[in-house]
Design a protein around this motif. Structure first.
Motif, PDB file in Angstrom:
ATOM      1  N   ALA A 180       0.864  -1.106  -0.021  1.00 14.30           N
ATOM      2  CA  ALA A 180       0.079   0.091   0.005  1.00 14.30           C
ATOM      3  C   ALA A 180       0.866   1.361   0.238  1.00 14.30           C
ATOM      4  O   ALA A 180       0.639   2.233   0.682  1.00 14.30           O
ATOM      5  CB  ALA A 180      -1.085   0.026   0.972  1.00 14.30           C
ATOM      6  N   THR A 181       2.059   1.190  -0.854  1.00 17.89           N
ATOM      7  CA  THR A 181       2.838   2.527  -0.917  1.00 17.89           C
ATOM      8  C   THR A 181       2.853   2.547  -2.527  1.00 17.89           C
ATOM      9  O   THR A 181       2.682   1.779  -3.273  1.00 17.89           O
ATOM     10  CB  THR A 181       4.285   2.146  -0.600  1.00 17.89           C
ATOM     11  N   ASP A 182       3.196   3.968  -2.847  1.00 11.40           N
ATOM     12  CA  ASP A 182       3.412   4.348  -4.247  1.00 11.40           C
ATOM     13  C   ASP A 182       4.626   4.111  -4.629  1.00 11.40           C
ATOM     14  O   ASP A 182       5.407   3.506  -3.701  1.00 11.40           O
ATOM     15  CB  ASP A 182       2.962   5.865  -4.294  1.00 11.40           C
ATOM     16  N   SER A 183       5.125   4.486  -5.762  1.00 10.75           N
ATOM     17  CA  SER A 183       6.149   4.523  -6.444  1.00 10.75           C
ATOM     18  C   SER A 183       7.561   5.010  -5.671  1.00 10.75           C
ATOM     19  O   SER A 183       8.519   4.672  -6.022  1.00 10.75           O
ATOM     20  CB  SER A 183       6.352   4.564  -8.013  1.00 10.75           C
ATOM     21  N   PHE A 184       7.076   6.036  -5.143  1.00 11.19           N
ATOM     22  CA  PHE A 184       8.032   6.684  -3.963  1.00 11.19           C
ATOM     23  C   PHE A 184       8.310   6.097  -2.657  1.00 11.19           C
ATOM     24  O   PHE A 184       9.036   6.715  -1.892  1.00 11.19           O
ATOM     25  CB  PHE A 184       7.748   8.141  -4.050  1.00 11.19           C
ATOM     26  N   GLY A 185       7.426   5.166  -2.535  1.00 13.19           N
ATOM     27  CA  GLY A 185       7.661   4.545  -1.061  1.00 13.19           C
ATOM     28  C   GLY A 185       6.798   5.482   0.004  1.00 13.19           C
ATOM     29  O   GLY A 185       6.781   4.877   1.058  1.00 13.19           O
ATOM     30  N   LYS A 186       5.863   6.203  -0.394  1.00 14.32           N
ATOM     31  CA  LYS A 186       4.886   6.685   0.572  1.00 14.32           C
ATOM     32  C   LYS A 186       3.693   6.041   0.530  1.00 14.32           C
ATOM     33  O   LYS A 186       3.178   5.353  -0.490  1.00 14.32           O
ATOM     34  CB  LYS A 186       4.793   8.242   0.086  1.00 14.32           C
ATOM     35  N   PRO A 187       3.260   5.819   1.743  1.00 16.85           N
ATOM     36  CA  PRO A 187       1.863   5.183   2.041  1.00 16.85           C
ATOM     37  C   PRO A 187       0.686   5.819   1.251  1.00 16.85           C
ATOM     38  O   PRO A 187       0.479   7.005   1.106  1.00 16.85           O
ATOM     39  CB  PRO A 187       1.529   5.067   3.302  1.00 16.85           C
ATOM     40  N   VAL A 188      -0.369   5.026   0.700  1.00 12.04           N
ATOM     41  CA  VAL A 188      -1.332   5.870  -0.174  1.00 12.04           C
ATOM     42  C   VAL A 188      -2.659   5.707   0.872  1.00 12.04           C
ATOM     43  O   VAL A 188      -2.497   4.899   1.837  1.00 12.04           O
ATOM     44  CB  VAL A 188      -1.631   4.650  -1.459  1.00 12.04           C
ATOM     45  N   SER A 189      -3.355   6.564   0.722  1.00  9.43           N
ATOM     46  CA  SER A 189      -4.542   6.547   1.434  1.00  9.43           C
ATOM     47  C   SER A 189      -5.786   5.284   1.378  1.00  9.43           C
ATOM     48  O   SER A 189      -5.839   4.654   0.243  1.00  9.43           O
ATOM     49  CB  SER A 189      -5.570   7.886   1.082  1.00  9.43           C
ATOM     50  N   ALA A 190      -6.549   5.263   2.201  1.00  8.99           N
ATOM     51  CA  ALA A 190      -7.569   4.079   2.224  1.00  8.99           C
ATOM     52  C   ALA A 190      -8.369   4.279   0.982  1.00  8.99           C
ATOM     53  O   ALA A 190      -8.616   5.426   0.425  1.00  8.99           O
ATOM     54  CB  ALA A 190      -8.471   4.098   3.524  1.00  8.99           C
ATOM     55  N   GLY A 191      -8.865   3.360   0.321  1.00  7.07           N
ATOM     56  CA  GLY A 191      -9.917   3.498  -0.827  1.00  7.07           C
ATOM     57  C   GLY A 191      -9.778   2.351  -1.639  1.00  7.07           C
ATOM     58  O   GLY A 191      -9.339   1.338  -1.482  1.00  7.07           O
ATOM     59  N   VAL A 192     -10.364   2.762  -2.916  1.00  5.67           N
ATOM     60  CA  VAL A 192     -10.444   1.655  -3.873  1.00  5.67           C
ATOM     61  C   VAL A 192      -9.219   1.829  -4.794  1.00  5.67           C
ATOM     62  O   VAL A 192      -9.061   2.852  -5.575  1.00  5.67           O
ATOM     63  CB  VAL A 192     -11.673   1.747  -4.817  1.00  5.67           C
ATOM     64  N   TYR A 193      -8.738   0.589  -5.247  1.00  8.69           N
ATOM     65  CA  TYR A 193      -7.474   0.776  -6.109  1.00  8.69           C
ATOM     66  C   TYR A 193      -7.719  -0.151  -7.330  1.00  8.69           C
ATOM     67  O   TYR A 193      -8.445  -1.387  -7.142  1.00  8.69           O
ATOM     68  CB  TYR A 193      -6.173   0.399  -5.502  1.00  8.69           C
ATOM     69  N   ILE A 194      -7.043  -0.059  -8.486  1.00  8.94           N
ATOM     70  CA  ILE A 194      -7.272  -1.059  -9.528  1.00  8.94           C
ATOM     71  C   ILE A 194      -5.894  -1.749  -9.884  1.00  8.94           C
ATOM     72  O   ILE A 194      -4.925  -0.911  -9.899  1.00  8.94           O
ATOM     73  CB  ILE A 194      -7.750  -0.266 -10.920  1.00  8.94           C
TER      74      ILE A 194
END
Length: 83
Positions: free
Chosen positions: A51-65
């Motif tokens: 649940a992190t982005d390509s920069f290693g930062k956590p993403v927020s809760a929600g729906v992802y594809i």
């Protein structure tokens, strides 16, 4: 992988050797992370997403594809991140 917190495992089966691209997108269609972008041998595979982005930062809760490309094959699925 639904719902998950904080890590999910995406599993797939390759019938033959192929270039595999597995990407995660937000609901606006922006690419969040590219988990796989390499040629892989045939067989069962798995990759973890923390649940992190390509920069290693956590993403927020929600729906992802997540979308997997392998040769002519393309599959897209939704997943829900709960925090």
């Amino acid at each position: 992988p639904n719902p998950f917190n904080p890590i999910t495992t995406l599993r797939y089966d390759l019938p033959s050797d192929a270039l595999v691209i597995l990407s995660i997108y937000d609901m606006l269609g922006r690419e969040i992370a590219k988990l796989v972008n390499t040629t892989q041998d045939a067989g069962f595979k798995s990759v973890k997403w923390d649940a992190t982005d390509s920069f290693g930062k956590p993403v927020s809760a929600g729906v992802y594809i997540y979308q997997i490309h392998s040769g002519e094959f393309v599959q897209t699925r939704k997943m829900v991140l709960l925090k």
